[in-house]
Structure formats: C-alpha cells, structure tokens
Design a protein around this motif. Structure first.
Motif, PDB file in Angstrom:
ATOM      1  N   ASP A 117       0.885  -1.293   0.056  1.00  0.00           N
ATOM      2  CA  ASP A 117       0.013   0.083  -0.042  1.00  0.00           C
ATOM      3  C   ASP A 117       0.917   1.369  -0.135  1.00  0.00           C
ATOM      4  O   ASP A 117       1.800   1.341   0.667  1.00  0.00           O
ATOM      5  CB  ASP A 117      -0.762  -0.039   1.233  1.00  0.00           C
ATOM      6  CG  ASP A 117      -2.067   1.107   0.970  1.00  0.00           C
ATOM      7  OD1 ASP A 117      -1.654   2.272   1.169  1.00  0.00           O
ATOM      8  OD2 ASP A 117      -3.301   0.570   0.952  1.00  0.00           O
ATOM      9  N   ALA A 118       0.439   2.064  -0.688  1.00  0.00           N
ATOM     10  CA  ALA A 118       1.288   3.310  -0.901  1.00  0.00           C
ATOM     11  C   ALA A 118       1.298   4.201   0.341  1.00  0.00           C
ATOM     12  O   ALA A 118       2.294   4.818   0.539  1.00  0.00           O
ATOM     13  CB  ALA A 118       0.935   4.319  -2.024  1.00  0.00           C
ATOM     14  N   ASP A 119       0.301   4.058   1.107  1.00  0.00           N
ATOM     15  CA  ASP A 119       0.331   4.637   2.406  1.00  0.00           C
ATOM     16  C   ASP A 119       1.048   4.215   3.489  1.00  0.00           C
ATOM     17  O   ASP A 119       1.090   4.713   4.543  1.00  0.00           O
ATOM     18  CB  ASP A 119      -1.077   5.032   2.886  1.00  0.00           C
ATOM     19  CG  ASP A 119      -1.653   5.906   1.996  1.00  0.00           C
ATOM     20  OD1 ASP A 119      -1.380   7.068   1.281  1.00  0.00           O
ATOM     21  OD2 ASP A 119      -3.092   5.944   2.177  1.00  0.00           O
ATOM     22  N   ALA A 120       1.698   2.979   3.457  1.00  0.00           N
ATOM     23  CA  ALA A 120       2.406   2.370   4.469  1.00  0.00           C
ATOM     24  C   ALA A 120       3.738   3.291   4.837  1.00  0.00           C
ATOM     25  O   ALA A 120       4.115   3.638   3.900  1.00  0.00           O
ATOM     26  CB  ALA A 120       3.055   1.062   3.929  1.00  0.00           C
ATOM     27  N   LEU A 121       3.986   3.371   6.023  1.00  0.00           N
ATOM     28  CA  LEU A 121       5.080   4.093   6.618  1.00  0.00           C
ATOM     29  C   LEU A 121       6.358   3.574   6.125  1.00  0.00           C
ATOM     30  O   LEU A 121       6.632   2.333   6.234  1.00  0.00           O
ATOM     31  CB  LEU A 121       5.046   4.498   7.987  1.00  0.00           C
ATOM     32  CG  LEU A 121       3.629   5.474   8.364  1.00  0.00           C
ATOM     33  CD1 LEU A 121       3.833   5.644   9.867  1.00  0.00           C
ATOM     34  CD2 LEU A 121       4.018   6.676   7.822  1.00  0.00           C
ATOM     35  N   LEU A 122       7.449   4.266   5.770  1.00  0.00           N
ATOM     36  CA  LEU A 122       8.729   3.945   5.732  1.00  0.00           C
ATOM     37  C   LEU A 122       9.457   3.794   7.128  1.00  0.00           C
ATOM     38  O   LEU A 122       9.756   4.767   7.778  1.00  0.00           O
ATOM     39  CB  LEU A 122       9.554   4.646   4.602  1.00  0.00           C
ATOM     40  CG  LEU A 122       9.322   4.420   3.145  1.00  0.00           C
ATOM     41  CD1 LEU A 122      10.373   5.183   2.546  1.00  0.00           C
ATOM     42  CD2 LEU A 122       9.651   2.928   2.735  1.00  0.00           C
ATOM     43  N   THR A 123      10.202   2.639   7.251  1.00  0.00           N
ATOM     44  CA  THR A 123      11.116   2.714   8.293  1.00  0.00           C
ATOM     45  C   THR A 123      12.513   2.650   7.551  1.00  0.00           C
ATOM     46  O   THR A 123      12.679   2.035   6.795  1.00  0.00           O
ATOM     47  CB  THR A 123      11.211   1.192   9.127  1.00  0.00           C
ATOM     48  OG1 THR A 123       9.838   1.113   9.857  1.00  0.00           O
ATOM     49  CG2 THR A 123      12.387   1.158  10.045  1.00  0.00           C
ATOM     50  N   THR A 124      13.059   3.752   8.280  1.00  0.00           N
ATOM     51  CA  THR A 124      14.596   4.004   7.473  1.00  0.00           C
ATOM     52  C   THR A 124      15.684   3.619   8.539  1.00  0.00           C
ATOM     53  O   THR A 124      15.437   3.584   9.847  1.00  0.00           O
ATOM     54  CB  THR A 124      14.736   5.493   7.061  1.00  0.00           C
ATOM     55  OG1 THR A 124      14.688   6.418   8.289  1.00  0.00           O
ATOM     56  CG2 THR A 124      13.338   5.791   6.296  1.00  0.00           C
ATOM     57  N   PRO A 125      17.074   3.614   8.130  1.00  0.00           N
ATOM     58  CA  PRO A 125      18.227   3.623   8.901  1.00  0.00           C
ATOM     59  C   PRO A 125      18.062   4.882   9.962  1.00  0.00           C
ATOM     60  O   PRO A 125      18.883   4.455  10.883  1.00  0.00           O
ATOM     61  CB  PRO A 125      19.330   3.532   8.202  1.00  0.00           C
ATOM     62  CG  PRO A 125      18.674   3.463   6.742  1.00  0.00           C
ATOM     63  CD  PRO A 125      17.238   3.848   6.451  1.00  0.00           C
ATOM     64  N   ILE A 126      17.556   5.900   9.844  1.00  0.00           N
ATOM     65  CA  ILE A 126      17.284   6.905  10.727  1.00  0.00           C
ATOM     66  C   ILE A 126      16.675   6.419  11.938  1.00  0.00           C
ATOM     67  O   ILE A 126      16.849   6.662  12.900  1.00  0.00           O
ATOM     68  CB  ILE A 126      16.994   8.195  10.151  1.00  0.00           C
ATOM     69  CG1 ILE A 126      17.799   8.592   8.717  1.00  0.00           C
ATOM     70  CG2 ILE A 126      16.797   9.307  11.223  1.00  0.00           C
ATOM     71  CD1 ILE A 126      17.318   9.784   8.087  1.00  0.00           C
ATOM     72  N   HIS A 127      15.411   5.939  11.725  1.00  0.00           N
ATOM     73  CA  HIS A 127      14.566   5.396  12.681  1.00  0.00           C
ATOM     74  C   HIS A 127      15.222   4.242  13.372  1.00  0.00           C
ATOM     75  O   HIS A 127      15.055   4.334  14.575  1.00  0.00           O
ATOM     76  CB  HIS A 127      13.181   4.873  12.055  1.00  0.00           C
ATOM     77  CG  HIS A 127      12.229   5.951  11.356  1.00  0.00           C
ATOM     78  ND1 HIS A 127      12.305   5.839   9.871  1.00  0.00           N
ATOM     79  CD2 HIS A 127      11.526   6.658  11.808  1.00  0.00           C
ATOM     80  CE1 HIS A 127      11.435   6.696   9.646  1.00  0.00           C
ATOM     81  NE2 HIS A 127      10.898   7.397  10.751  1.00  0.00           N
ATOM     82  N   VAL A 128      15.748   3.429  12.882  1.00  0.00           N
ATOM     83  CA  VAL A 128      16.542   2.253  13.538  1.00  0.00           C
ATOM     84  C   VAL A 128      17.676   2.802  14.539  1.00  0.00           C
ATOM     85  O   VAL A 128      17.717   2.405  15.583  1.00  0.00           O
ATOM     86  CB  VAL A 128      17.100   1.349  12.410  1.00  0.00           C
ATOM     87  CG1 VAL A 128      18.141   0.357  13.178  1.00  0.00           C
ATOM     88  CG2 VAL A 128      16.204   0.740  11.506  1.00  0.00           C
ATOM     89  N   ALA A 129      18.639   3.839  14.047  1.00  0.00           N
ATOM     90  CA  ALA A 129      19.590   4.423  14.684  1.00  0.00           C
ATOM     91  C   ALA A 129      18.842   5.142  15.984  1.00  0.00           C
ATOM     92  O   ALA A 129      19.459   5.006  17.080  1.00  0.00           O
ATOM     93  CB  ALA A 129      20.423   5.476  14.185  1.00  0.00           C
TER      94      ALA A 129
END
Length: 414
Positions: free
Chosen positions: A103-115
């Motif tokens: 789904d296009a509205d799914a949020l992205l988890t990025t390396p910034i969130h992980v850190a």
C-alpha cells in the motif's frame, strides 16, 4: 471456517503464527496473505523439509506460492525486505518480489529510525523496554507528530519532541525523489540530536527509487479487490499481550495486534479469527511473566529463537490460562484456536494467581503481574482442555517444527 481467516498470537509473540499461516495456505487455495500490523521486527519461522525461512515482511504463505500484500498498517523497511527477497530466492522462490504488493500509504522505516530506536534503548540501560531495535516504535511515533502538530519540547506518548517534525515518508513517496528527499532531510534533522548527522540522504533516495520500481505499489482498497477475487489469510505479528493498547506497558509494541486493523481492511466481509497459542508460555526480553520456570526453559530448547542484543533473553514457563483469557477478551473474542508445540510433554497450566486480576481500567497490570504466584495444575490433554476452557474449537494443530507436523482440522458440525 469463513472464506477469510485472521491469524493472531494470544501470547507475547513467538506462538507459531508463521507455521499456522503456512499450513492454511498449503491446505487450500489462498489468493493472498495480508499483513495487517507490525513491520520488519516480525520473525515467523516456517520449515518445509530441508528449507527453513524466518519470515519478516513477506507473508508466511510464500513457500506455497501465495502472494503477500503489505497493508497501510505495516511499517515497511526496504533494505531488510530486499535482503529477505534474496534469502527466499536462495531457497528456490522464483523472483520473490513479483509476489509482493504494498500500500502506498504504508510508512517507511529508514536507517534513521533504526539508529534513533537503538540510541533510546541503549540510554535506558537496565530499564530497557525489550525493543527489537528495528526502528518500529520510532517510525510509528514520528508518524504521529505531524498529525498532532507537535512542537519542540512537547512530550508525545512519553517521548520528548527534540526538533521540528515533518510529514513521515511513505512507500508511495519512493517513486517521487524530490518529495522523498524533502521528507528524509526533515527526518534526519529532527533526529540529529539523538543520532548525529551521518546519514547519506541522497543514497537513500536512490535506493528507495529502485525499490519503488521493483515492487507493485497500490492505492485505494486493494484488500477489498483481493477479497473479491478469493480467500485471504491475514497474518498478524507479535502477540496480543504486547498490543500497544492492551499490553503491559512499557513492555509493548507500537502496533495494534488485536484483529481491529484486519476487520477494518475487510469492511463488512466476515472472517474467522484464529488465536494461536503454544502449549506453554514464552516471551522474549523484559516484562512480567508470572509462570516463568527455568525448568521449562531447559526442557524445551528453542530451535529458532535466541537472546537478542536489544530484545533480550528467550524465556519460557507454564501455560497461563489467566493471560490467555485476557488476550481473548482483548480481541473481542475469537472463533477458533491454533495450538502449537503439542509434542511438549508433562505440561502444567496456571488456572489462577494468588490474587485475582484487577478489572479496574486504571490498575497497573504490569506491577500486578510482576509480583504474582501462579496456581498450577497438570495439563494432560491440551486440546480438550483449551477447547473447554475457551469454548472454541481447535482448527489447526502443530506437533513439531515442520509443515508435515501441522494439520488443519475440519470444524465440528454445529
């Protein structure tokens, strides 16, 4: 059993949801597996002969050739998803990404969130919550800030807002580099006080643009379209006892684990809700565990779970009927059970504690459970006992790790 099925865990996770979904997908034609919560922290083990895979973002029906749809309620981590795709290809799944829609509205988890997630958990020291360290909580939390008009210095869901948040990046943004770069720049600035500013945003934009070209991104009511084509299996992540609303804080996940998301995606269509439980209790990491017993841990060695650096140690104990009933009630009831680890011998069950579970919504259940002594009794026949205790049939059984050890049972006539 209804045309559509919702599978969710009734414990602290690791109940065997992946193997149950695999068994259902192998038993009958399924149009798609729908993920309706969680993200890259899921770890659902499926064993088919010599093949074993720990499913994280792909649905656990993949080894049966069933496509996966990641709904808008799923947090998508493209780097981990690409690695999972390669692992599935190594197991013989041809072009795994062709089986995936998002789904296009799914949020992205990025390396910034992980850190940021790992920095917060490290700072908690011995008071760690038991995070998986995969950026799930930060992805959800950052997504709340713009909607709430949060400003620096405010406290939102127990965490101080350190900077000026921007709109959260989504899967749909990956095909629009300019918009995505603006969102990632704002995200990196926001988290710089916590993580530093060592993230190459341009590299992330290029990677995510390639990702958008490799998967099918959907808009509108994709779940409804799939449901009209054929049966769906909704695969839940984590367990109800970790639910963000009904779990025991702070040892919870930033995710709605109960069937609410799946029911919303289905609209007015009916589904059978199957709750999954082991014949004994487990949990990963910190948090209350009234029936924990190191003898159980020693007797039932775990093949596919171990101590995680952020998540903490693997724990085991006796089946907890008090928490099982609590989980079922939190779901608004279930229609059936899936019972796994039926090969475990000499079982016990806690039918009560030394004090009754508080019914006051304001009660601190975490503190209450931390100091409880369970009242244990023998559990000679788990299937009969669980059916009688919860008043629902067992539709899926598992007596080992392999697909061959699982059976989908016909429901008893009414």
């Amino acid at each position: 059993m209804d045309r559509h099925v919702i599978v969710l865990g009734l414990g602290f996770g690791d109940e065997g949801k992946g193997a149950v979904v695999d068994a259902l997908c192998h038993d009958r034609p399924v149009t798609s597996v729908i993920r309706f919560n969680g993200g890259a922290q899921a770890a659902h083990n499926v064993v088919v002969g010599h093949r074993h895979h720990t499913f994280s973002q792909f649905g656990s029906g993949t080894l049966s050739g069933v496509p996966t749809h990641l709904s808008r309620h799923v947090l998508v981590e493209p780097i981990a998803l690409a690695a999972e795709s390669r692992a599935l290809a190594d197991l013989g799944v041809a072009d795994p990404l062709r089986l995936l829609s998002i789904d296009a509205d799914a949020l992205l988890t990025t390396p910034i969130h992980v850190a940021a997630n790992r920095a917060r958990e490290d700072a908690r020291g011995h008071a760690r919550h038991g995070s998986c360290g995969k950026g799930i909580g930060e992805t959800t939390w950052y997504g709340l800030l713009a909607d709430r008009g949060a400003a620096p210095g405010q406290v939102v869901e127990g965490q101080e807002v350190l900077g000026v948040p921007g709109p959260p990046p989504t899967v749909g943004d990956c095909a629009h580099p300019t918009a995505l770069r603006a969102k990632l720049d704002a995200l990196a600035r926001f988290y710089a006080p916590l993580t530093g500013d060592g993230f190459a945003v341009d590299d992330l934009v290029a990677l995510y643009r390639d990702f958008a070209g490799a998967v099918r991104v959907t808009t509108g009511d994709e779940v409804g379209r799939l449901a009209d084509r054929g049966p769906l299996v909704f695969e839940g992540a984590q367990g109800v006892l970790l639910d963000q609303w009904r779990g025991f804080h702070p040892h919870t996940t930033w995710s709605t684990v109960t069937p609410d998301n799946a029911r919303a995606l289905l609209g007015r269509r009916h589904a059978t809700v199957i709750g999954v439980t082991r014949t004994y209790q487990t949990r990963h990491g910190a948090g209350p565990f009234p029936t924990e017993d190191h003898d159980v841990l020693a007797r039932f060695p775990e093949r596919h779970n171990d101590t995680g650096h952020y998540q903490g140690s693997w724990r085991a104990g006796h089946l907890d009927a008090v928490l099982l009933r609590y989980a079922v009630d939190a779901c608004g009831g279930i229609d059936a059970l899936a019972v796994t680890h039926l090969d475990a011998p000499d079982l016990k069950v806690a039918t009560a504690y030394d004090a009754p579970l508080p019914t006051d919504p304001a009660a601190d259940l975490t503190a209450f459970l931390t100091h409880r002594t369970p009242l244990l009794t023998a559990l000679p026949d788990p299937l009969t006992w669980l059916e009688n205790h919860l008043g629902v049939p067992v539709l899926v059984t598992g007596a080992g790790p392999d697909r061959a050890d699982y059976a989908v049972r016909a429901p008893a006539p009414r």
